[in-house]
Design an enzyme around this catalytic site. Structure first.
Site, mmCIF file in Angstrom:
data_model
loop_
_atom_site.group_PDB
_atom_site.id
_atom_site.type_symbol
_atom_site.label_atom_id
_atom_site.label_comp_id
_atom_site.label_asym_id
_atom_site.label_seq_id
_atom_site.Cartn_x
_atom_site.Cartn_y
_atom_site.Cartn_z
ATOM 1 N N LYS A 1 0.855 -1.191 0.000
ATOM 2 C CA LYS A 1 0.000 0.000 0.000
ATOM 3 C C LYS A 1 0.886 1.233 0.000
ATOM 4 O O LYS A 1 2.053 1.158 0.415
ATOM 5 C CB LYS A 1 -0.868 0.021 1.259
ATOM 6 C CG LYS A 1 -2.090 0.900 1.150
ATOM 7 C CD LYS A 1 -3.239 0.179 0.480
ATOM 8 C CE LYS A 1 -4.536 0.909 0.581
ATOM 9 N NZ LYS A 1 -5.673 0.025 0.349
HETATM 10 P P1 NAD Z 1 -13.014 7.785 -2.535
HETATM 11 O O1 NAD Z 1 -11.903 8.763 -2.516
HETATM 12 O O2 NAD Z 1 -13.687 7.485 -3.835
HETATM 13 O O3 NAD Z 1 -14.156 8.257 -1.490
HETATM 14 C C1 NAD Z 1 -13.867 8.554 -0.155
HETATM 15 C C2 NAD Z 1 -15.110 9.137 0.497
HETATM 16 O O4 NAD Z 1 -14.862 9.281 1.893
HETATM 17 C C3 NAD Z 1 -15.480 10.528 -0.005
HETATM 18 O O5 NAD Z 1 -16.889 10.650 -0.081
HETATM 19 C C4 NAD Z 1 -14.946 11.445 1.088
HETATM 20 O O6 NAD Z 1 -15.642 12.689 1.168
HETATM 21 C C5 NAD Z 1 -15.210 10.589 2.307
HETATM 22 N N1 NAD Z 1 -14.403 10.979 3.468
HETATM 23 C C6 NAD Z 1 -13.105 11.336 3.496
HETATM 24 N N2 NAD Z 1 -12.736 11.707 4.750
HETATM 25 C C7 NAD Z 1 -13.840 11.539 5.515
HETATM 26 C C8 NAD Z 1 -14.106 11.746 6.885
HETATM 27 N N3 NAD Z 1 -13.163 12.186 7.724
HETATM 28 N N4 NAD Z 1 -15.367 11.487 7.354
HETATM 29 C C9 NAD Z 1 -16.341 11.048 6.519
HETATM 30 N N5 NAD Z 1 -16.136 10.837 5.199
HETATM 31 C C10 NAD Z 1 -14.897 11.079 4.711
HETATM 32 O O7 NAD Z 1 -12.437 6.457 -1.862
HETATM 33 P P2 NAD Z 1 -12.926 4.945 -2.060
HETATM 34 O O8 NAD Z 1 -12.144 4.346 -3.165
HETATM 35 O O9 NAD Z 1 -14.405 4.890 -2.093
HETATM 36 O O10 NAD Z 1 -12.390 4.274 -0.716
HETATM 37 C C11 NAD Z 1 -13.129 4.334 0.499
HETATM 38 C C12 NAD Z 1 -12.609 3.287 1.475
HETATM 39 O O11 NAD Z 1 -12.736 1.992 0.877
HETATM 40 C C13 NAD Z 1 -11.131 3.418 1.854
HETATM 41 O O12 NAD Z 1 -10.956 3.006 3.190
HETATM 42 C C14 NAD Z 1 -10.454 2.433 0.929
HETATM 43 O O13 NAD Z 1 -9.224 1.968 1.441
HETATM 44 C C15 NAD Z 1 -11.480 1.331 0.896
HETATM 45 N N6 NAD Z 1 -11.378 0.465 -0.280
HETATM 46 C C16 NAD Z 1 -11.453 0.963 -1.541
HETATM 47 C C17 NAD Z 1 -11.362 0.112 -2.625
HETATM 48 C C18 NAD Z 1 -11.517 0.598 -4.039
HETATM 49 O O14 NAD Z 1 -11.539 -0.261 -4.939
HETATM 50 N N7 NAD Z 1 -11.663 1.872 -4.298
HETATM 51 C C19 NAD Z 1 -11.139 -1.264 -2.418
HETATM 52 C C20 NAD Z 1 -11.082 -1.755 -1.113
HETATM 53 C C21 NAD Z 1 -11.195 -0.876 -0.054
#
Ligand code: NAD
Length: 433
Positions: free
Chosen positions: A118
């Site tokens: 990561k």
């Molecule tokens: P993203 O950047 O598309 O979205 C993140 C969201 O979280 C946004 O709406 C943002 O406003 C919100 N956010 C940020 N800080 C915040 C806070 N302090 N309080 C509340 N909301 C907050 O990211 P994503 O790809 O959707 O990833 C979200 C989570 O899922 C992360 O933990 C990531 O590691 C995990 N994840 C993502 C994937 C993927 O394929 N994108 C895969 C596995 C896990």
């Protein structure tokens, strides 16, 4: 403690420090249960490689800023390192370590030929223009150089990075190879746009996997999702897609929190309307007209049956676990619940589908994209989704059955299965030299 030490400690607690405690606590508990060999425990308790790069980038105003980027490679016993790149002010070495470890357990649990890694850049992307973000991404890729590679370490999107970011990385990486090797390096990243070697459906793969986890839970309870109320923290890639699929099954989104605010409507928030609103408002849900604003602290206490954290780590803790009304927590984010928070939730009989299982649809989708690029194939959405469905259900079955058989919570069951697979590889291969 000196003031500087206090500041560093405070910073650690606010970002990766807690996540590292969390992942190690989870690992130690499972390792003890399966009686993991002490040598293998020692290897898995620490990361293989930690790359920190400082690189200069020209900003639009002509000034040069130095950025710090990270790539932590935790373990590759099962295959190349795999895991996302995050652009966020909380990215630091501890956060990258913790998130890399979670990737090792996740890829192992999903039965993929990958290890865990990561990384990311410590920055607030909202402060930079699109052109600056492109230069930052390309220069970061150049700085990482051969520390990533299609058969060595394969990044993917994470918080604040997306298919566009991956396209820039792939293009930069390929452009720095000798001409005859360029296209053979397409699979250096996954999560690319589907016109540039990306997989149809990779965009929704994580959210779909979270949705399938929730559906699996309701099927086991002989219930449907019709009319079930759910709340989502984070309305980005994962938060949106899981909401989309849940709504299609008749469930109702009643509250959302993002980085900018929190909203609620017990009569239901239309998922596509909210998406269109955020697109027109710099990604923010604030002032969405079909819901009322609520306090940040009230969010986890909103009336609902299903809670989906899909933002950052360490969100559900001893501070707010007592407020949770949901019966089920489906962890879309990585590490959203800390150890103390989890204990309180389990005591109250709340079921948690753990991150390494619940959000593994993303890395499964990434694996399909990697295979597609490696084999020179193009897969279509109607073949991708059933494949994803099958793999997710296999994992869900394995973990729910082990948890029942051993009488333990789902997280520990998932860890036991994941760690045993890595242990087997070490036992078979031995340790060089
Ligand atoms: P993203 O950047 O598309 O979205 C993140 C969201 O979280 C946004 O709406 C943002 O406003 C919100 N956010 C940020 N800080 C915040 C806070 N302090 N309080 C509340 N909301 C907050 O990211 P994503 O790809 O959707 O990833 C979200 C989570 O899922 C992360 O933990 C990531 O590691 C995990 N994840 C993502 C994937 C993927 O394929 N994108 C895969 C596995 C896990």
């Amino acid at each position: 403690m000196t003031t500087l030490t206090k500041q560093i400690e405070k910073k650690k607690k606010s970002s990766g420090g807690n996540m590292m405690d969390n992942v190690l606590e989870q690992f130690n508990s499972a390792a003890e249960y399966i009686d993991l060999h002490p040598n293998i425990k020692r290897i898995l308790s620490i990361t293989n490689n930690e790359i920190v790069v400082h690189f200069p980038v020209k900003l639009d105003n002509g000034e040069v800023e130095i950025f710090t980027g990270y790539r932590v490679q935790h373990n590759n016993a099962l295959g190349p390192y795999k895991g996302g790149l995050r652009y966020h002010p909380t990215v630091d070495i501890d956060a990258a370590r913790a998130l890399a470890m979670w990737m090792t357990w996740k890829t192992s649990l999903a039965g993929l030929p990958y290890g865990g890694g990561k990384g990311g850049i410590q920055l607030d992307p909202s402060k930079y223009s699109e052109a600056e973000l492109e230069r930052i991404t390309r220069r970061f890729t150049f700085a990482l150089a051969d520390n990533i590679g299609p058969e060595h370490d394969i990044p993917a999107p994470d918080v604040n990075t997306n298919s566009q970011t991956m396209a820039w990385i792939a293009d930069t990486y390929m452009s720095t190879r000798p001409p005859a090797e360029r296209t053979a390096n397409h699979h250096v990243v996954t999560g690319k746009p589907d016109g540039s070697g990306g997989l149809e459906g990779r965009d929704r793969a994580t959210g779909y996997g979270v949705f399938l986890s929730i559906k699996f839970w309701s099927e086991r309870n002989n219930e449907t999702l019709e009319g079930k109320k759910f709340i989502v923290q984070g309305f980005g890639n994962v938060g949106y897609w899981v909401s989309h699929f849940l709504e299609q099954e008749g469930a109702m989104l009643v509250a959302v929190q993002d980085a900018f605010g929190s909203i609620e409507n017990q009569k239901g928030i239309k998922v596509e309307d909210l998406l269109n609103y955020t697109k027109a408002n710099d990604g923010s849900i604030v002032d969405f007209p079909e819901a009322k604003a609520i306090n940040k602290e009230e969010f986890f206490g909103v009336e609902c049956e299903i809670l989906i954290p899909a933002a950052l780590g360490n969100q559900i803790t001893e501070r707010n676990a007592h407020q949770v009304k949901a019966k089920l927590i489906a962890e879309g984010a990585n590490g959203p619940t800390n150890g103390e928070g989890e204990r309180l939730l389990l005591e109250r009989g709340i079921l948690i589908i753990p991150d390494i299982l619940c959000n593994s649809g993303g890395v499964i989708g990434s694996y399909f994209e990697w295979l597609q690029n490696r084999n020179g194939e193009l897969w279509h959405l109607d073949e991708v989704m059933p494949k994803l469905d099958k793999k997710m259900r296999e994992s869900l079955n394995k973990v729910f059955e082990y948890s029942e058989k051993e009488g333990m919570e789902l997280r520990k069951a998932a860890y036991c299965i994941a760690i045993k697979r890595i242990e087997k590889a070490y036992v078979q291969r031995g340790i060089f030299p």
